[in-house]
Write an enzyme that holds these catalytic residues in place. Structure first.
Site, mmCIF file in Angstrom:
data_model
loop_
_atom_site.group_PDB
_atom_site.id
_atom_site.type_symbol
_atom_site.label_atom_id
_atom_site.label_comp_id
_atom_site.label_asym_id
_atom_site.label_seq_id
_atom_site.Cartn_x
_atom_site.Cartn_y
_atom_site.Cartn_z
ATOM 1 N N ASP A 176 0.773 -0.977 0.459
ATOM 2 C CA ASP A 176 0.278 0.109 -0.336
ATOM 3 C C ASP A 176 1.049 0.760 -0.081
ATOM 4 O O ASP A 176 2.147 1.433 -0.179
ATOM 5 C CB ASP A 176 -0.785 0.435 1.427
ATOM 6 C CG ASP A 176 -0.102 -0.315 2.363
ATOM 7 O OD1 ASP A 176 0.843 0.560 2.806
ATOM 8 O OD2 ASP A 176 -1.148 -0.807 2.985
ATOM 9 N N ASP B 268 9.447 4.860 13.720
ATOM 10 C CA ASP B 268 10.437 3.610 14.514
ATOM 11 C C ASP B 268 11.803 3.457 13.340
ATOM 12 O O ASP B 268 12.996 3.503 14.976
ATOM 13 C CB ASP B 268 9.817 2.260 14.141
ATOM 14 C CG ASP B 268 8.898 2.095 12.958
ATOM 15 O OD1 ASP B 268 9.040 2.169 11.836
ATOM 16 O OD2 ASP B 268 8.430 1.162 12.776
ATOM 17 N N ASP C 295 0.931 5.450 2.057
ATOM 18 C CA ASP C 295 0.869 6.234 2.802
ATOM 19 C C ASP C 295 1.139 7.634 2.363
ATOM 20 O O ASP C 295 2.003 7.504 2.119
ATOM 21 C CB ASP C 295 0.970 5.529 4.009
ATOM 22 C CG ASP C 295 0.259 3.946 4.606
ATOM 23 O OD1 ASP C 295 -0.918 3.506 4.244
ATOM 24 O OD2 ASP C 295 1.159 3.449 5.462
#
EC number: 2.7.7.19
Length: 418
Positions: A49, A126, A51
């Site tokens: 996907d 992260d 984002d």
């Protein structure tokens, strides 16, 4: 980095994500494609996907895309649909303010809607390889944390102090294991050291979220490597407390059946065949269900009753760590419950097993059991031959002809009228 340097052809980008970015930029906001989509394109992989991150607040995104949905409490997001495609749009995050009520005692962030700049958002992510920002209009990549170099060197590195970042969101422990399996990257020493020690933090993660992570680990084409990675980092026994523990800290026993199931799952995904969590769950939890069945049969229960009760016991215990939807547990139970019926190969009613909706899955599971127990090979060969020599029985056709009208009972004359 310009397009000529990073080499990602803009034509390979999702046109719907590009359209969302362009509309945000035309409205005067910054907007980029971020995260795993950029990382996978740099590795030559097809992203799952795309984002989008922007400096527009969720409410401002809603003003530009009035039909979008604002979701989330911990992270406020906007879901924008373009021609049936869902694009997730997040506002740049700023430094966590540490206000009371936003975190837990062990450092986990429970609520985080502090907005910031693109540079601050990069630092809040992260791993460095997930913190690159691609502008699909200009073709430039912005990299504030050295993610491009880490990706070139196949290095997995947390941004900031590793222990603090793991405590903020313990799911990052599983993400480290998954990236190592999926991407072939190796955690640097500082990022790897706390993983085994902090595995207990997974007990504080909502069970529904952990089930999503289990599906990402085992149903995306690298199931066997994911299990090896969980074993290596000592996360297996915390994630699957119902499985028998091995002699290695944090590890579990992986029998031939589970290993074959994981390899078969990877092969089916590589061949673009459908896979279901139910069959994988049946293989994953077979050892504790088998042990529970034997224990209950020794106490006097029938084999069928013992299997169902043992299955219920195992799923109840596992649900406190990873919640499993009933639509998957029900199928796994059916697969297990059919196993004793394979031993009945004679008589008048043995062929009725062909009518079971989950016969094929149960038969495939029998062949996996034969991998673990060679004594079942003959039984597996019998049912293979039985299917080849006997076609599947179709359900009985519905009765034809006019339906008989049901006679109505005469109304009692003594019944009082309302």
């Amino acid at each position: 980095m310009p397009e000529a340097e990073h080499g990602i052809p803009l034509k390979e980008l999702c046109p719907h994500a590009t359209e969302v970015v362009r509309e945000l930029q035309q409205a005067g906001y910054q907007a980029y494609i971020v995260g795993g989509g950029v990382r996978d394109l740099l590795l030559g992989k097809a992203p799952k996907d795309f984002d989008v991150a922007t400096d527009a607040t969720p409410e401002e995104v809603h003003d530009i895309f009035p039909r979008c949905r604002l979701i989330g409490r911990r992270f406020r997001l906007a879901h924008v649909r373009k021609r049936g495609n869902l694009i997730e749009v997040a506002t740049f995050r700023g430094p966590h303010d540490g206000e009371e009520g936003n975190g837990s005692a062990n450092g986990r962030i429970l609520r985080d809607n502090v907005f910031g700049t693109v540079e601050e958002d990069a630092i809040r992510r992260d791993f460095t390889i997930n913190a690159m920002f691609l502008d699909p209009v200009s073709g430039e990549i912005r990299d504030y944390v050295g993610g491009y170099q880490d990706l070139c060197e196949r290095r997995l590195r947390l941004i900031g102090d590793p222990e603090t970042r793991y405590r903020e969101d313990p799911v990052r422990l599983l993400r480290a294991a998954r990236f190592a399996a999926k991407l072939g990257v190796e955690p640097d020493a500082e990022s790897e050291e706390p993983i085994r020690r902090l595995a207990v933090l997974l007990e504080d993660v909502p069970p529904a979220r952990l089930f999503e992570e289990v599906c990402k680990l085992f149903l995306t084409g690298h199931a066997m490597r994911s299990m090896e990675s969980l074993q290596r980092f000592g996360l297996s026994s915390t994630l699957f407390p119902v499985l028998p523990e091995s002699d290695k800290p944090g590890g579990v026993i992986i029998g031939p059946l589970l290993k074959a199931a994981l390899e078969n799952t990877d092969q089916r995904i590589a061949e673009e065949k459908p896979v279901t969590p139910a069959f994988l769950l049946a293989a994953l939890f077979w050892l504790p269900v088998k042990a529970g069945t034997e224990r209950r049969m020794a106490a006097g229960e029938s084999e069928h009753e013992a299997i169902l009760n043992a299955a219920e016991e195992v799923f109840y215990a596992q649900s406190r760590r990873t919640s499993v939807p009933k639509r998957f547990t029900a199928v796994a139970k059916q697969i297990w419950a059919i196993q004793p019926r394979f031993a009945k190969t004679s008589g008048k009613r043995w062929t009725r097993i062909f009518r079971e909706p989950k016969f094929r899955a149960a038969y495939d599971f029998l062949l996996l059991r034969a991998v673990e127990d060679p004594a079942l090979e003959e039984l597996g060969a019998f049912w293979t031959q039985a299917q080849e020599s006997r076609p599947m029985e179709a359900p009985a056709p519905a009765p034809s002809g006019p339906r008989k009208r049901r006679r109505r009972r005469p109304r009692s004359r003594n019944r009082k009228r309302a």
